[in-house]
Design a protein around this motif. Structure first.
Motif, PDB file in Angstrom:
ATOM      1  N   ARG A  13       0.815  -1.215   0.000  1.00 24.91           N
ATOM      2  CA  ARG A  13       0.000   0.000   0.000  1.00 24.91           C
ATOM      3  C   ARG A  13       0.849   1.266   0.000  1.00 24.91           C
ATOM      4  NH1 ARG A  13      -5.403  -0.524   1.178  1.00 24.91           N
ATOM      5  NH2 ARG A  13      -6.117  -2.627   1.654  1.00 24.91           N
ATOM      6  N   SER A  14       2.113   1.136   0.289  1.00 21.01           N
ATOM      7  CA  SER A  14       3.011   2.293   0.267  1.00 21.01           C
ATOM      8  C   SER A  14       3.868   2.317  -0.993  1.00 21.01           C
ATOM      9  CB  SER A  14       3.926   2.274   1.515  1.00 21.01           C
ATOM     10  OG  SER A  14       3.165   2.274   2.694  1.00 21.01           O
ATOM     11  N   PHE A  34       9.528  12.300  -7.693  1.00 23.52           N
ATOM     12  CA  PHE A  34       8.537  11.793  -6.751  1.00 23.52           C
ATOM     13  C   PHE A  34       8.799  12.224  -5.306  1.00 23.52           C
ATOM     14  CE2 PHE A  34       7.774   8.882 -10.259  1.00 23.52           C
ATOM     15  CZ  PHE A  34       6.384   8.787 -10.254  1.00 23.52           C
ATOM     16  N   GLN A  35       9.929  12.859  -5.002  1.00 23.54           N
ATOM     17  CA  GLN A  35      10.176  13.248  -3.618  1.00 23.54           C
ATOM     18  C   GLN A  35       9.233  14.354  -3.151  1.00 23.54           C
ATOM     19  OE1 GLN A  35      14.197  14.627  -3.425  1.00 23.54           O
ATOM     20  NE2 GLN A  35      13.865  16.375  -4.804  1.00 23.54           N
ATOM     21  N   LYS A  36       8.550  15.007  -4.104  1.00 27.18           N
ATOM     22  CA  LYS A  36       7.592  16.051  -3.728  1.00 27.18           C
ATOM     23  C   LYS A  36       6.335  15.469  -3.070  1.00 27.18           C
ATOM     24  CE  LYS A  36       5.696  16.137  -8.432  1.00 27.18           C
ATOM     25  NZ  LYS A  36       5.504  16.948  -9.667  1.00 27.18           N
ATOM     26  N   PHE A  37       6.100  14.152  -3.248  1.00 21.05           N
ATOM     27  CA  PHE A  37       4.910  13.542  -2.649  1.00 21.05           C
ATOM     28  C   PHE A  37       5.183  12.977  -1.259  1.00 21.05           C
ATOM     29  CE2 PHE A  37       4.459  12.946  -7.301  1.00 21.05           C
ATOM     30  CZ  PHE A  37       3.363  13.777  -7.490  1.00 21.05           C
ATOM     31  N   GLY A  38       6.455  12.819  -0.874  1.00 24.52           N
ATOM     32  CA  GLY A  38       6.749  12.301   0.453  1.00 24.52           C
ATOM     33  C   GLY A  38       8.147  11.722   0.529  1.00 24.52           C
ATOM     34  N   GLU A  57       1.324   5.001   3.449  1.00 22.16           N
ATOM     35  CA  GLU A  57       0.293   4.865   2.429  1.00 22.16           C
ATOM     36  C   GLU A  57      -0.220   6.221   1.947  1.00 22.16           C
ATOM     37  OE1 GLU A  57      -2.780   2.365   3.873  1.00 22.16           O
ATOM     38  OE2 GLU A  57      -1.414   0.733   4.442  1.00 22.16           O
ATOM     39  N   ASP A  58      -0.278   7.199   2.868  1.00 25.98           N
ATOM     40  CA  ASP A  58      -0.794   8.514   2.476  1.00 25.98           C
ATOM     41  C   ASP A  58       0.087   9.156   1.407  1.00 25.98           C
ATOM     42  OD1 ASP A  58      -2.849   8.188   4.259  1.00 25.98           O
ATOM     43  OD2 ASP A  58      -1.815   9.253   5.895  1.00 25.98           O
ATOM     44  N   GLU A  59       1.387   9.022   1.547  1.00 22.64           N
ATOM     45  CA  GLU A  59       2.287   9.600   0.554  1.00 22.64           C
ATOM     46  C   GLU A  59       2.133   8.890  -0.802  1.00 22.64           C
ATOM     47  OE1 GLU A  59       5.807  10.901   3.719  1.00 22.64           O
ATOM     48  OE2 GLU A  59       6.031   9.112   2.469  1.00 22.64           O
ATOM     49  N   ALA A  60       1.958   7.553  -0.754  1.00 19.69           N
ATOM     50  CA  ALA A  60       1.737   6.814  -1.995  1.00 19.69           C
ATOM     51  C   ALA A  60       0.419   7.236  -2.651  1.00 19.69           C
ATOM     52  CB  ALA A  60       1.743   5.316  -1.719  1.00 19.69           C
ATOM     53  N   ALA A  61      -0.611   7.488  -1.808  1.00 20.61           N
ATOM     54  CA  ALA A  61      -1.899   7.909  -2.361  1.00 20.61           C
ATOM     55  C   ALA A  61      -1.788   9.274  -3.044  1.00 20.61           C
ATOM     56  CB  ALA A  61      -2.956   7.942  -1.255  1.00 20.61           C
ATOM     57  N   PHE A  77       2.496   7.285 -16.290  1.00 15.62           N
ATOM     58  CA  PHE A  77       1.272   6.958 -15.558  1.00 15.62           C
ATOM     59  C   PHE A  77       1.661   6.192 -14.301  1.00 15.62           C
ATOM     60  CE2 PHE A  77       1.912   3.563 -18.639  1.00 15.62           C
ATOM     61  CZ  PHE A  77       1.778   2.414 -17.888  1.00 15.62           C
ATOM     62  N   VAL A  78       0.877   6.416 -13.270  1.00 16.10           N
ATOM     63  CA  VAL A  78       1.142   5.836 -11.956  1.00 16.10           C
ATOM     64  C   VAL A  78      -0.078   5.039 -11.537  1.00 16.10           C
ATOM     65  CG1 VAL A  78       1.802   6.298  -9.566  1.00 16.10           C
ATOM     66  CG2 VAL A  78       2.569   7.832 -11.391  1.00 16.10           C
ATOM     67  N   LYS A  79       0.132   3.864 -11.002  1.00 17.24           N
ATOM     68  CA  LYS A  79      -0.973   3.036 -10.515  1.00 17.24           C
ATOM     69  C   LYS A  79      -0.488   2.244  -9.307  1.00 17.24           C
ATOM     70  CE  LYS A  79      -0.094  -0.984 -13.454  1.00 17.24           C
ATOM     71  NZ  LYS A  79      -0.663  -1.896 -14.488  1.00 17.24           N
ATOM     72  N   PRO A  80      -1.419   1.646  -8.568  1.00 16.46           N
ATOM     73  CA  PRO A  80      -1.004   0.864  -7.396  1.00 16.46           C
ATOM     74  C   PRO A  80      -0.080  -0.270  -7.796  1.00 16.46           C
ATOM     75  CG  PRO A  80      -3.359   1.278  -7.333  1.00 16.46           C
ATOM     76  CD  PRO A  80      -2.887   1.730  -8.678  1.00 16.46           C
ATOM     77  N   ALA A  81       0.908  -0.533  -6.946  1.00 19.70           N
ATOM     78  CA  ALA A  81       1.852  -1.611  -7.215  1.00 19.70           C
ATOM     79  C   ALA A  81       1.141  -2.947  -7.082  1.00 19.70           C
ATOM     80  CB  ALA A  81       3.042  -1.527  -6.276  1.00 19.70           C
TER      81      ALA A  81
END
Length: 419
Positions: A13-14, A34-38, A57-61, A77-81
């Motif tokens: 989830r992360s 991607f460091q801007k998201f967490g 998980e919040d940063e991944a979301a 494009f980004v999607k859940p792993a």
């Protein structure tokens, strides 16, 4: 260095999957974007895709909400792993009773791992599936229509072979474009133990024209494999999806046109309509334009060819016959018609030949009388060597006709001949 996070379902989830990367993209470039998201705790980059492991998980979301990301000028494009890559695990969280794992620190800079096996995708319940979008140029392809007699009930024009249900969204996007073009399309999910070759054989036996194969690698690289099943079978592997759809559309359109042309050529030809009779010309009609031009040339004292003279003579003769019928009515048949140029020429030649023959006979008869010597043999005597030639000459119809003309004429009266 530990790379177990890409297989660890406890941290899925992360973790996010990143696709559409330009070849040559580095881990440093991925980290900078991607460091801007967490807080990033792990980055893996492969050819065309990669994984980002966030601290929570919040940063991944937050990263999953990014829809317009671009690296090296290309949209990503980004999607859940996917959980349990390379295994059959479908767990979406920590195993019961498992202790939380310590979060690794730093960004791994170990060598790039090999591409994962076909995964079992797990989509987060609170995250909707990503909408597959292709090039807008596909919307510019006009739909293909064909006659109803070419439609085979229960037969698909194209079947899309989907090796995993995780690829359904990607396959359905391809299906939607092909259906918009007018093809009958359906998705096919074969069993894992059935070879693809056998699947293609079954599809071909049903009369299907095209088969499209969709694999995880195809989705990652936005490509498909196209198989042409009719005629001379052919396979086009890993075509870019936009090019593949355009190729299928063009090939299908050409096939429809060929079948329509073959059907038209084989169809019985329509009967030739009976020509409507041309109205009989009358004296009230104007001279045809071509004849009027020739008459004007004559009026201007211009030179004409023999064919042009013949055309004028034929037309004037027809007008003369019409004039005779109008003036004399039923008595028109007693009026002799004028001979044509060709008839006049033949008659003149015949008359000239007859006159020449008559003149030769008269020349012979008009020669002075000479007493024949005793040893002269008569022309028709049996012992005359020229007897046969003389007989053939006298049997010639032209000679006989000339002799008859001479005998009947008054020319014999002027000859000094005693019978």
């Amino acid at each position: 260095m530990d790379l177990s996070f890409i297989r660890d379902p406890a941290t899925v989830r992360s973790r996010v999957y990143v696709g559409g990367l330009v070849d040559g993209t580095t881990r440093q470039e991925m980290e900078e974007y991607f460091q801007k998201f967490g807080n990033l705790v792990g980055v893996v980059v492969n050819r065309g895709f990669g994984f980002i492991q966030f601290a929570n998980e919040d940063e991944a979301a937050m990263a999953l909400k990014d829809k317009g990301g671009m690296i090296h000028g290309k949209k990503i494009f980004v999607k859940p792993a996917q959980a349990g890559v390379g295994s059959n695990a479908r767990t979406t969280g920590p195993a019961p009773g498992a202790l939380p794992q310590a979060k690794p620190t730093g960004v791994w800079d170990q060598g790039t791992p090999s591409a994962p096996e076909v995964p079992n995708i797990v989509t987060w319940a609170n995250y909707p599936p990503r909408k597959i979008e292709f090039s807008a140029s596909l919307m510019g392809i006009p739909p293909i229509s064909y006659p109803t007699w070419m439609v085979v009930p229960g037969r698909n024009d194209c079947e899309i072979i989907v090796v995993s249900k995780a690829l359904t969204a990607y396959a359905e996007a391809i299906e939607a474009h092909l259906k918009r073009l007018g093809l009958a399309v359906d998705l096919l999910y074969p069993n894992d133990d059935v070879p693809i070759g056998k699947v293609l054989g079954n599809i071909s036996s049903r009369g299907c024209l095209y088969a499209v194969l969709v694999t995880p690698q195809n989705e990652e690289h936005r490509s498909i494999t196209v198989n042409i099943l009719y005629g001379q079978p052919a396979e086009h592997r890993n075509m870019p999806v936009e090019d593949a759809i355009k190729f299928i559309a063009e090939n299908f359109r050409e096939k429809i046109q060929r079948e329509i042309m073959n059907a038209n050529s084989a169809a019985p030809k329509a009967p030739i309509p009976i020509a409507t009779p041309v109205a009989t010309p009358t004296l009230n009609d104007r001279h045809p334009e071509a004849i009027q031009i020739l008459i004007n040339l004559l009026a201007d004292n211009r030179m004409l060819t023999v064919l042009q003279y013949d055309k004028i003579i034929k037309y004037v003769t027809e007008r003369r016959e019409l004039q005779i019928k109008m003036e004399l009515g039923e008595e028109a048949g007693s009026v002799p018609s004028l001979p044509t140029v060709s008839q006049q020429t033949a008659a003149q030649q015949q008359q000239a030949a007859e006159a020449e023959m008559q003149q030769k006979i008269l020349d012979i008869l008009n020669k002075p009388s000479i007493t024949a010597p005793v040893n002269i043999i008569p022309p028709l005597a049996k012992d005359n060597p020229h007897r046969e030639n003389t007989i053939r000459l006298l049997q010639d119809p032209k000679v006989q006709k000339a002799l008859d003309t001479v005998l009947k004429s008054t020319l014999l009266q002027s000859l000094d001949i005693t019978f």
